[in-house]
Design an enzyme around this catalytic site. Structure first.
Site, PDB file in Angstrom:
ATOM      1  CG  ASP A  15     -25.696  47.674 -40.048  1.00  0.00           C
ATOM      2  OD1 ASP A  15     -25.437  46.455 -40.131  1.00  0.00           O
ATOM      3  OD2 ASP A  15     -26.835  48.124 -40.180  1.00  0.00           O
ATOM      4  CE1 TYR A  47     -23.455  45.612 -47.602  1.00  0.00           C
ATOM      5  CE2 TYR A  47     -21.867  44.673 -46.068  1.00  0.00           C
ATOM      6  CZ  TYR A  47     -22.222  45.663 -46.961  1.00  0.00           C
ATOM      7  OH  TYR A  47     -21.348  46.690 -47.213  1.00  0.00           O
ATOM      8  N   GLY A  48     -27.532  40.504 -46.232  1.00  0.00           N
ATOM      9  CA  GLY A  48     -28.005  39.193 -45.760  1.00  0.00           C
ATOM     10  C   GLY A  48     -28.367  38.213 -46.854  1.00  0.00           C
ATOM     11  CG  ASN A  79     -26.161  40.089 -35.917  1.00  0.00           C
ATOM     12  OD1 ASN A  79     -25.962  39.343 -34.982  1.00  0.00           O
ATOM     13  ND2 ASN A  79     -26.648  41.305 -35.752  1.00  0.00           N
ATOM     14  CB  THR A  80     -25.031  39.682 -42.595  1.00  0.00           C
ATOM     15  OG1 THR A  80     -26.422  39.516 -42.314  1.00  0.00           O
ATOM     16  CG2 THR A  80     -24.687  39.013 -43.889  1.00  0.00           C
ATOM     17  CD  GLU A 163     -33.312  49.165 -44.350  1.00  0.00           C
ATOM     18  OE1 GLU A 163     -33.264  50.126 -45.118  1.00  0.00           O
ATOM     19  OE2 GLU A 163     -32.563  49.043 -43.352  1.00  0.00           O
ATOM     20  CB  CYS A 195     -30.821  40.515 -37.791  1.00  0.00           C
ATOM     21  SG  CYS A 195     -31.043  41.714 -39.113  1.00  0.00           S
ATOM     22  CB  THR A 196     -28.368  45.497 -37.257  1.00  0.00           C
ATOM     23  OG1 THR A 196     -28.720  45.197 -38.619  1.00  0.00           O
ATOM     24  CG2 THR A 196     -26.901  45.299 -37.043  1.00  0.00           C
TER      25      THR A 196
HETATM   26  N1  DGL Z   1     -27.217  44.363 -40.862  1.00  0.00           N
HETATM   27  C1  DGL Z   1     -27.710  43.074 -41.293  1.00  0.00           C
HETATM   28  C2  DGL Z   1     -27.528  42.056 -40.154  1.00  0.00           C
HETATM   29  O1  DGL Z   1     -27.377  42.406 -38.995  1.00  0.00           O
HETATM   30  C3  DGL Z   1     -29.152  43.135 -41.723  1.00  0.00           C
HETATM   31  C4  DGL Z   1     -29.379  43.915 -42.998  1.00  0.00           C
HETATM   32  C5  DGL Z   1     -28.740  43.295 -44.226  1.00  0.00           C
HETATM   33  O2  DGL Z   1     -29.135  42.173 -44.635  1.00  0.00           O
HETATM   34  O3  DGL Z   1     -27.845  43.921 -44.753  1.00  0.00           O
HETATM   35  O4  DGL Z   1     -27.528  40.886 -40.409  1.00  0.00           O
END
Ligand code: DGL
Length: 280
Positions: A15, A47-48, A79-80, A163, A195-196
């Protein structure tokens, strides 16, 4: 070809940060006997908000790290990444770099669960900007259930709030209501937490959506689908050892990862190391 010989009977979970621990939690519950390595790229989160190219490059580095560490299979809990980079990793990277390993994402199992449920005629999806802009959930859902009505909403403020440790603050509840009430007004039957991080707000989200709207717990569905996948893919060589291990890596501060990670995972994090995965 990189490290074909070093498969060490490990499932990797990747992740962008801590959120994937909400998925690992269910893996440890439903598939407790396996060896796991969790990698959180906390140093480069979120990452989003990044471009598909950057998300792909970061994830390739993470996959190199996990495969070199001996993972037979990587589950992309993010998810991203599942939305923006998974297909390219499966089609371009894997066949040339690690043809005997596998990388799976989280979108397909969630989509299949929604498509199977005959009572669900309309669904809402919330996620990062990158996930929503990719239309990945929408496209997959339409393939399996073309008649489904789909309403999407990017909810980019939620990850930074979680966060920051603001999940239980009244301000976060207010923002959640701003995001969710318009979706609720569209008379959806179910809401996908794409989203996680969002399972961390599960209670609040469920309360706002009310009893009529189903909010599946993503980790539960993904873990069930992993059980099924492992049963069908013995060729991956994943077995349950006598003393299974669970190792954690973060690309950022270990103390922060441990403090917050234990809240996401719901249990103690031992065996944690900081690691550099970037080629830069
Ligand atoms: N892990 C990202 C998701 O599930 C969320 C955090 C991010 O934006 O990196 O989309």
């Amino acid at each position: 070809m990189l490290g074909q010989e070093n498969k060490k009977n490990i499932i990797g979970v990747f992740d962008s940060g801590l959120g994937g621990l909400t998925v690992l939690k269910y893996f440890l519950h439903d598939n407790p006997g396996y060896n796991y390595i969790y990698l959180g790229d906390n140093a480069r989160l979120p990452y989003g908000e990044k471009s598909p190219e950057t998300i792909y490059d970061y994830t390739r580095e993470a996959a190199d790290f996990l495969f070199t560490a001996g993972c037979n299979l990587i589950i992309i809990a993010c998810n991203t990444v599942s939305a923006q980079a998974l297909r390219r990793l499966q089609q371009e990277y894997l066949p040339s770099a690690y043809p005997d390993r596998r990388i799976l994402g989280v979108i397909r199992p969630l989509v299949e669960a929604i498509a199977r449920d005959k009572k669900i005629k309309s669904v809402g999806i919330i996620g990062t900007k990158a996930t929503i802009n990719s239309d990945a959930y929408k496209l997959e859902l339409k393939k399996l259930k073309p008649e489904l009505r789909i309403e999407q909403q990017a909810t980019p403020l939620l990850v930074p709030l979680i966060e920051e440790g603001w999940a239980r603050k009244p301000e976060t509840k207010m923002i959640l209501k701003k995001y969710l009430r318009p979706l609720k007004a569209k008379q959806i039957d179910a809401l996908i937490l794409g989203c996680t991080h969002y399972p961390f707000l599960y209670k609040e989200i469920n309360k706002i959506m009310g009893r009529r709207i189903l909010v599946p717990q993503p980790g539960e569905i993904i873990a069930r689908s992993l059980v099924d996948y492992l049963a069908r893919h013995e060729e991956l060589g994943l077995t349950t050892p006598a003393n299974p291990t669970c190792k954690f890596y973060t690309t950022d501060d270990q103390r922060l990862f441990k403090d917050w990670g234990e809240k996401f995972l719901g249990s103690e994090i031992k065996n944690l190391e900081r690691v550099k995965i970037s080629e830069l």
